[in-house]
Design an enzyme around this catalytic site. Structure first.
Site, PDB file in Angstrom:
ATOM      1  N   GLY B  70     -22.570  56.905  93.816  1.00  0.00           N
ATOM      2  CA  GLY B  70     -22.930  57.055  95.219  1.00  0.00           C
ATOM      3  C   GLY B  70     -22.059  58.059  95.953  1.00  0.00           C
ATOM      4  O   GLY B  70     -22.554  58.836  96.777  1.00  0.00           O
ATOM      5  N   SER B  71     -20.772  58.063  95.672  1.00  0.00           N
ATOM      6  CA  SER B  71     -19.868  58.966  96.389  1.00  0.00           C
ATOM      7  C   SER B  71     -20.225  60.425  96.120  1.00  0.00           C
ATOM      8  O   SER B  71     -20.289  61.242  97.033  1.00  0.00           O
ATOM      9  CB  SER B  71     -18.414  58.700  95.991  1.00  0.00           C
ATOM     10  OG  SER B  71     -18.003  57.448  96.492  1.00  0.00           O
ATOM     11  N   ASN B 151     -21.869  48.578 104.149  1.00  0.00           N
ATOM     12  CA  ASN B 151     -21.256  47.963 102.980  1.00  0.00           C
ATOM     13  C   ASN B 151     -20.341  46.794 103.314  1.00  0.00           C
ATOM     14  O   ASN B 151     -20.103  45.939 102.479  1.00  0.00           O
ATOM     15  CB  ASN B 151     -20.484  49.009 102.165  1.00  0.00           C
ATOM     16  CG  ASN B 151     -19.524  49.814 103.015  1.00  0.00           C
ATOM     17  OD1 ASN B 151     -19.921  50.352 104.051  1.00  0.00           O
ATOM     18  ND2 ASN B 151     -18.288  49.895 102.608  1.00  0.00           N
ATOM     19  N   GLN B 179     -25.902  50.323  99.368  1.00  0.00           N
ATOM     20  CA  GLN B 179     -25.994  48.853  99.477  1.00  0.00           C
ATOM     21  C   GLN B 179     -27.445  48.374  99.521  1.00  0.00           C
ATOM     22  O   GLN B 179     -27.715  47.198  99.321  1.00  0.00           O
ATOM     23  CB  GLN B 179     -25.259  48.368 100.735  1.00  0.00           C
ATOM     24  CG  GLN B 179     -23.755  48.563 100.678  1.00  0.00           C
ATOM     25  CD  GLN B 179     -23.068  47.658  99.677  1.00  0.00           C
ATOM     26  OE1 GLN B 179     -23.538  46.563  99.375  1.00  0.00           O
ATOM     27  NE2 GLN B 179     -21.955  48.114  99.129  1.00  0.00           N
ATOM     28  N   SER B 199     -26.306  53.991  93.948  1.00  0.00           N
ATOM     29  CA  SER B 199     -25.312  53.782  92.903  1.00  0.00           C
ATOM     30  C   SER B 199     -25.729  52.605  92.029  1.00  0.00           C
ATOM     31  O   SER B 199     -26.029  51.522  92.531  1.00  0.00           O
ATOM     32  CB  SER B 199     -23.960  53.505  93.571  1.00  0.00           C
ATOM     33  OG  SER B 199     -23.008  53.191  92.597  1.00  0.00           O
ATOM     34  N   HIS B 201     -24.247  50.535  89.917  1.00  0.00           N
ATOM     35  CA  HIS B 201     -23.505  49.283  89.709  1.00  0.00           C
ATOM     36  C   HIS B 201     -23.630  48.300  90.862  1.00  0.00           C
ATOM     37  O   HIS B 201     -23.092  47.203  90.804  1.00  0.00           O
ATOM     38  CB  HIS B 201     -22.033  49.565  89.383  1.00  0.00           C
ATOM     39  CG  HIS B 201     -21.200  50.017  90.542  1.00  0.00           C
ATOM     40  ND1 HIS B 201     -20.302  49.200  91.175  1.00  0.00           N
ATOM     41  CD2 HIS B 201     -21.145  51.203  91.187  1.00  0.00           C
ATOM     42  CE1 HIS B 201     -19.711  49.864  92.151  1.00  0.00           C
ATOM     43  NE2 HIS B 201     -20.199  51.078  92.180  1.00  0.00           N
ATOM     44  N   THR B 237     -22.674  67.196  80.846  1.00  0.00           N
ATOM     45  CA  THR B 237     -23.617  66.471  79.991  1.00  0.00           C
ATOM     46  C   THR B 237     -24.015  65.163  80.649  1.00  0.00           C
ATOM     47  O   THR B 237     -23.167  64.442  81.173  1.00  0.00           O
ATOM     48  CB  THR B 237     -22.970  66.203  78.607  1.00  0.00           C
ATOM     49  OG1 THR B 237     -22.647  67.476  78.035  1.00  0.00           O
ATOM     50  CG2 THR B 237     -23.906  65.443  77.698  1.00  0.00           C
ATOM     51  N   CYS B 324      -3.839  45.150 105.015  1.00  0.00           N
ATOM     52  CA  CYS B 324      -3.141  44.936 103.764  1.00  0.00           C
ATOM     53  C   CYS B 324      -4.061  45.071 102.561  1.00  0.00           C
ATOM     54  O   CYS B 324      -3.609  45.339 101.462  1.00  0.00           O
ATOM     55  CB  CYS B 324      -2.489  43.556 103.745  1.00  0.00           C
ATOM     56  SG  CYS B 324      -0.876  43.611 104.523  1.00  0.00           S
TER      57      CYS B 324
END
Lengths: 145, 400
Positions: B70-71, B151, B179, B199, B201, B237, B324
């Protein structure tokens, strides 16, 4: 590799000295909610200037809670002058290390203790060198805002 | 107990996707660019996959470009549209303040190159309107890029309406559908989408594989220079096995989309209802116009990373938008974009359930989160200050 050492996880999961002391002789609070961490340390100090009891409350991440727990354990039973020599480095080492971006949490623990001792000095009219104590807590994040 | 509630981060691969990939590791391992039989078999396989992906999206096979994910697709779509705009002297791009960083950071880069970027404000419910887009479009606007579903908070944007506005004003429209693909209906033709990223995955396909759909006639700019693969627009490839797994996973996800959505939204609403009982907490994003899998809450007085670690101890995998966990000093830009103050954005939790999630698991999550939030509040000086009135609450005690 896990995010944190076993020692950090142990102190995070089973923090020592959690709570408050109603009639504390010194209280120190550092951090702020905007940054996402606040540590508050309560000290019970006897006439010989020995820390008889210490409690803490922490709002923050795993390493912030673990750092508070470890730091309180390290100063319990020490004289206030000994407690003032506790460094963030010593806390980090006792925890078997912290990830680099979490060292800030051990700094907070050191500063919370110093702030609590300063409060004790102020309340009891004991003179001290202000340079030895942290100024109003300033983190780079808060400076940005 | 192990409950995976982070399907927005990634998903387990489906057996169908794995089975579709296996022949392309050791049997049909030829390079699709090779002229001999073994290579041509691989070539035929990915062209077949291209056709199947195109059929799902409602476009033509030659409008599908396989990417590393996706990126990469987001980067290529935006940079291509920018270069096309630049040629015509159009250097204004419209997006939103809560896009994925693959979009925001690409826009930042273009800004340094002299493009003007307008990031639309997101409403408190996590949605931008087509009217906002319409009002923001100028003579020199070359691209509108708005995500299909967010997302972090799962809110669904009015993509068809935005597509119609862009078509009427003749501005290219790209949507990051990472998403949404496999979970929400997509038809690029009907929705007037000029470019779209997805994407594999995120819908039980393999990692490292994605798609850029670009309408015929849109000249793409290479992100990766190299050979003649993907009509010379993406060197390297082809990830043959990945592409086969992706096509199988996408077809499977779309075939079961309605039943999955029906099942998931019931569980999602049960989870929301359960977590709403935790005092001084609030759901992030619209309660209805959101992905069937997404639940995202802010809890006052606690910090997200410690919440995640204790949930992990209870076998629950989730995510948070706290500073964090984001690895930066600021909490999630998405939560800030919908108006959450820093202090509650640090206390956020995203749970993204999957097709295998059960009602018992949802109830276990509710109990675990309630327990952990209560515990963390009991050791939090911030919570003490909220309770004593020393600091003001941000949320109401319980949702009105």
């Amino acid at each position: 590799m896990a995010l944190y050492s076993e020692k950090v996880m142990d102190h995070f999961r089973n923090p020592r000295n959690v709570g408050i002391i109603e009639d504390a002789d010194g209280v120190g609070e550092v951090g702020n909610p905007v940054c996402g961490d606040i540590m508050k340390i309560y000290l019970k100090i006897n006439e010989n200037q020995v820390i008889e009891d210490v409690k803490f409350e922490t709002f923050g991440c795993g390493s912030a809670i673990a750092s508070s727990s470890m730091a309180t354990e390290m100063i319990k039973g020490q004289s206030v002058t000994e407690a003032l020599t506790l460094t963030n480095k010593a806390v980090t080492e006792a925890l078997d290390g912290l990830p680099p971006h979490k060292l800030h949490c051990s700094v907070l623990a050191e500063e919370a203790i110093k702030t609590a001792v300063k409060d004790y000095y102020d309340k009891n009219g004991i003179s001290y060198d202000p340079a030895e104590f942290p100024a109003e807590h300033e983190c780079e994040h808060c400076m940005e805002h | 107990m192990f409950i995976y509630a982070d399907n927005a981060a990634t998903t387990a691969m489906s057996q169908k996707a794995i089975d579709a990939m296996l022949p392309y590791f050791k049997e049909v391992y030829g390079n699709p660019s090779s002229l001999y039989e073994a290579g041509q078999q691989a070539k035929m396989a990915i062209e077949d996959a291209r056709g199947r992906v195109a059929a799902v999206l409602g476009c033509k096979p030659d409008e599908i470009y396989f990417t590393s994910g996706g990126s990469e697709a987001d980067n290529q779509a935006i940079i291509s549209a920018a270069k096309l705009g630049q040629k015509k002297g159009k250097k204004h791009i419209i997006s939103t303040s809560f896009e994925h960083h693959a979009v925001l950071h690409t826009l930042k880069k273009l800004e340094k190159e002299g493009f003007e970027i307008t990031l639309l404000d997101v409403h408190d419910n996590g949605i931008v309107t087509a009217k906002q887009v319409d009002d923001a479009i100028r003579e020199d606007t070359c691209l509108v890029t708005i995500m299909y579903a967010n997302n972090e908070i799962g809110t669904i944007q009015p993509i068809s309406e935005i597509g119609a506005v862009c078509k009427a004003k003749e501005v290219l429209f790209h949507t990051d559908a990472v998403q949404a693909a496999g979970h929400l209906a997509i038809n690029v033709e009907e929705q007037n989408i000029d470019m779209l990223s997805l994407s594999a995955h995120k819908f039980h396909g393999p990692k490292g594989c994605g798609v850029l759909y670009a309408r015929k006639g849109i000249l793409l700019t290479n992100i990766i220079e190299g050979g003649a693969q993907e009509k010379g627009k993406r060197g390297g490839t082809e990830n043959v096995a990945g592409i086969m797994g992706m096509a199988a996973a996408l077809e499977d996800a779309v075939a079961h989309m309605d039943e999955n959505a029906a099942k998931l939204s019931v569980l999602r609403d049960r989870l929301i209802e359960g977590l709403n009982k935790i005092s001084y907490s609030e759901l992030n994003g619209d309660a209805v116009k959101r992905l069937p899998s997404n639940v995202n809450f802010c809890f006052e007085g606690i910090e997200g990373e410690s919440l995640l670690l204790l949930l992990d101890d209870k076998g629950i995998s989730a995510s948070s938008g706290s500073a964090c966990t984001s690895g930066s000093l600021d909490p999630s830009h998405v939560l800030l974009a919908i108006g959450r103050p820093h202090e509650v954005a640090h206390g956020s939790l995203r749970l993204s359930i999957g097709e295998d999630t059960t009602e018992e698991e949802v109830d276990y999550i509710i109990r675990a989160v309630t327990e952990v939030v209560t515990y963390l509040r009991s050791i939090s000086p911030f919570w003490r200050d909220l309770v004593s009135g020393k600091r003001p609450h941000i949320f109401t005690e319980l949702p009105g």
